[in-house]
Scaffold this motif. Structure first.
Motif, mmCIF file in Angstrom:
data_model
loop_
_atom_site.group_PDB
_atom_site.id
_atom_site.type_symbol
_atom_site.label_atom_id
_atom_site.label_comp_id
_atom_site.label_asym_id
_atom_site.label_seq_id
_atom_site.Cartn_x
_atom_site.Cartn_y
_atom_site.Cartn_z
ATOM 1 N N MET A 4 20.306 28.084 58.564
ATOM 2 C CA MET A 4 21.295 27.819 59.606
ATOM 3 C C MET A 4 21.410 29.013 60.542
ATOM 4 N N ALA A 5 21.730 28.704 61.787
ATOM 5 C CA ALA A 5 21.951 29.740 62.798
ATOM 6 C C ALA A 5 22.989 29.229 63.785
ATOM 7 N N TYR A 6 23.482 30.127 64.605
ATOM 8 C CA TYR A 6 24.352 29.760 65.721
ATOM 9 C C TYR A 6 23.641 30.124 67.008
ATOM 10 N N ARG A 7 23.651 29.184 67.943
ATOM 11 C CA ARG A 7 23.018 29.378 69.251
ATOM 12 C C ARG A 7 24.132 29.536 70.283
ATOM 13 N N TYR A 8 24.177 30.698 70.909
ATOM 14 C CA TYR A 8 25.161 31.002 71.947
ATOM 15 C C TYR A 8 24.466 30.905 73.296
ATOM 16 N N LYS A 9 24.923 30.009 74.141
ATOM 17 C CA LYS A 9 24.367 29.817 75.489
ATOM 18 C C LYS A 9 25.420 30.280 76.483
ATOM 19 N N PHE A 10 25.034 31.200 77.357
ATOM 20 C CA PHE A 10 25.965 31.801 78.301
ATOM 21 C C PHE A 10 25.718 31.273 79.702
ATOM 22 N N ASP A 11 26.798 31.148 80.488
ATOM 23 C CA ASP A 11 26.616 30.743 81.878
ATOM 24 C C ASP A 11 26.241 31.963 82.718
ATOM 25 N N GLU A 12 25.976 31.723 83.986
ATOM 26 C CA GLU A 12 25.459 32.774 84.871
ATOM 27 C C GLU A 12 26.460 33.888 85.138
ATOM 28 N N LYS A 13 27.730 33.685 84.854
ATOM 29 C CA LYS A 13 28.748 34.711 85.088
ATOM 30 C C LYS A 13 28.738 35.802 84.017
ATOM 31 N N VAL A 14 28.071 35.545 82.895
ATOM 32 C CA VAL A 14 28.056 36.497 81.786
ATOM 33 C C VAL A 14 26.790 37.345 81.866
ATOM 34 N N ASP A 15 26.970 38.659 81.856
ATOM 35 C CA ASP A 15 25.842 39.590 81.782
ATOM 36 C C ASP A 15 25.367 39.586 80.325
ATOM 37 N N TYR A 45 19.416 38.661 64.622
ATOM 38 C CA TYR A 45 19.687 37.898 65.835
ATOM 39 C C TYR A 45 18.546 38.106 66.815
ATOM 40 N N ALA A 46 18.470 37.205 67.788
ATOM 41 C CA ALA A 46 17.443 37.299 68.825
ATOM 42 C C ALA A 46 18.082 36.972 70.164
ATOM 43 N N VAL A 47 17.586 37.614 71.210
ATOM 44 C CA VAL A 47 18.074 37.390 72.569
ATOM 45 C C VAL A 47 16.933 36.829 73.403
ATOM 46 N N ASP A 48 17.207 35.752 74.131
ATOM 47 C CA ASP A 48 16.240 35.203 75.089
ATOM 48 C C ASP A 48 16.887 35.237 76.462
ATOM 49 N N SER A 49 16.585 36.277 77.214
ATOM 50 C CA SER A 49 17.223 36.464 78.519
ATOM 51 C C SER A 49 16.741 35.450 79.543
ATOM 52 N N THR A 50 15.603 34.821 79.318
ATOM 53 C CA THR A 50 15.098 33.842 80.286
ATOM 54 C C THR A 50 15.954 32.587 80.338
ATOM 55 N N ILE A 51 16.646 32.285 79.230
ATOM 56 C CA ILE A 51 17.506 31.095 79.205
ATOM 57 C C ILE A 51 18.966 31.426 78.893
ATOM 58 N N GLY A 52 19.298 32.722 78.792
ATOM 59 C CA GLY A 52 20.680 33.132 78.556
ATOM 60 C C GLY A 52 21.212 32.748 77.192
ATOM 61 N N VAL A 53 20.405 33.002 76.140
ATOM 62 C CA VAL A 53 20.767 32.581 74.782
ATOM 63 C C VAL A 53 20.678 33.747 73.814
ATOM 64 N N ILE A 54 21.639 33.786 72.897
ATOM 65 C CA ILE A 54 21.561 34.656 71.729
ATOM 66 C C ILE A 54 21.583 33.739 70.516
ATOM 67 N N GLU A 77 36.627 38.450 75.525
ATOM 68 C CA GLU A 77 35.975 39.239 76.571
ATOM 69 C C GLU A 77 35.586 38.405 77.798
ATOM 70 N N PHE A 78 34.992 37.240 77.562
ATOM 71 C CA PHE A 78 34.453 36.441 78.662
ATOM 72 C C PHE A 78 35.225 35.152 78.928
ATOM 73 N N GLY A 79 35.968 34.685 77.938
ATOM 74 C CA GLY A 79 36.672 33.409 78.053
ATOM 75 C C GLY A 79 35.826 32.282 77.487
ATOM 76 N N PRO A 80 36.470 31.312 76.848
ATOM 77 C CA PRO A 80 35.734 30.242 76.181
ATOM 78 C C PRO A 80 34.942 29.345 77.134
ATOM 79 N N GLN A 81 35.283 29.344 78.389
ATOM 80 C CA GLN A 81 34.591 28.484 79.358
ATOM 81 C C GLN A 81 33.245 29.045 79.792
ATOM 82 N N HIS A 82 32.926 30.283 79.425
ATOM 83 C CA HIS A 82 31.701 30.920 79.911
ATOM 84 C C HIS A 82 30.577 30.980 78.877
#
Length: 99
Positions: A4-15, A45-54, A77-82
């Motif tokens: 199992m893993a968790y996939r975090y997808k960030f919108d464009e407002k998050v660095d 953990y792994a970061v994929d900056s091309t798709i904004g995912v951790i 820090e960023f808000g749940p909407q981001h």
């Protein structure tokens, strides 16, 4: 074999670099609970900056706790909407989202 893993997808407002810094802070917090050696062995953990995912491995208690800490920190820090987080099952040849 799967895990199992968790996939975090960030919108464009998050660095994404800032989000990764927050991951490192979450890992440091987990070291206070489990100790540095266990966290080093059990947290990945792994970061994929091309798709904004951790992607955070949650196959251990350490990973589960880091995920909880990370999610709480991101929300403040960023808000749940981001960002969006979902559980995924990691397979040898890819991943499949768990519904």
């Amino acid at each position: 074999m799967s895990s199992m893993a968790y996939r975090y997808k960030f919108d464009e407002k998050v660095d994404l670099a800032e989000a990764e810094d927050t991951m490192l802070l979450s890992i440091l917090a987990a070291e206070g609970i489990y100790g540095q050696a266990r966290v080093r062995m059990d947290c990945r953990y792994a970061v994929d900056s091309t798709i904004g995912v951790i992607l955070l491995d949650a196959s251990s208690d350490v990973g589960q706790d880091v995920a909880g800490i990370f999610t709480a920190f991101l929300t403040k820090e960023f808000g749940p909407q981001h960002f969006h987080v979902c559980r995924v099952e990691l397979l040898a040849g890819g991943r499949r989202e768990v519904r």
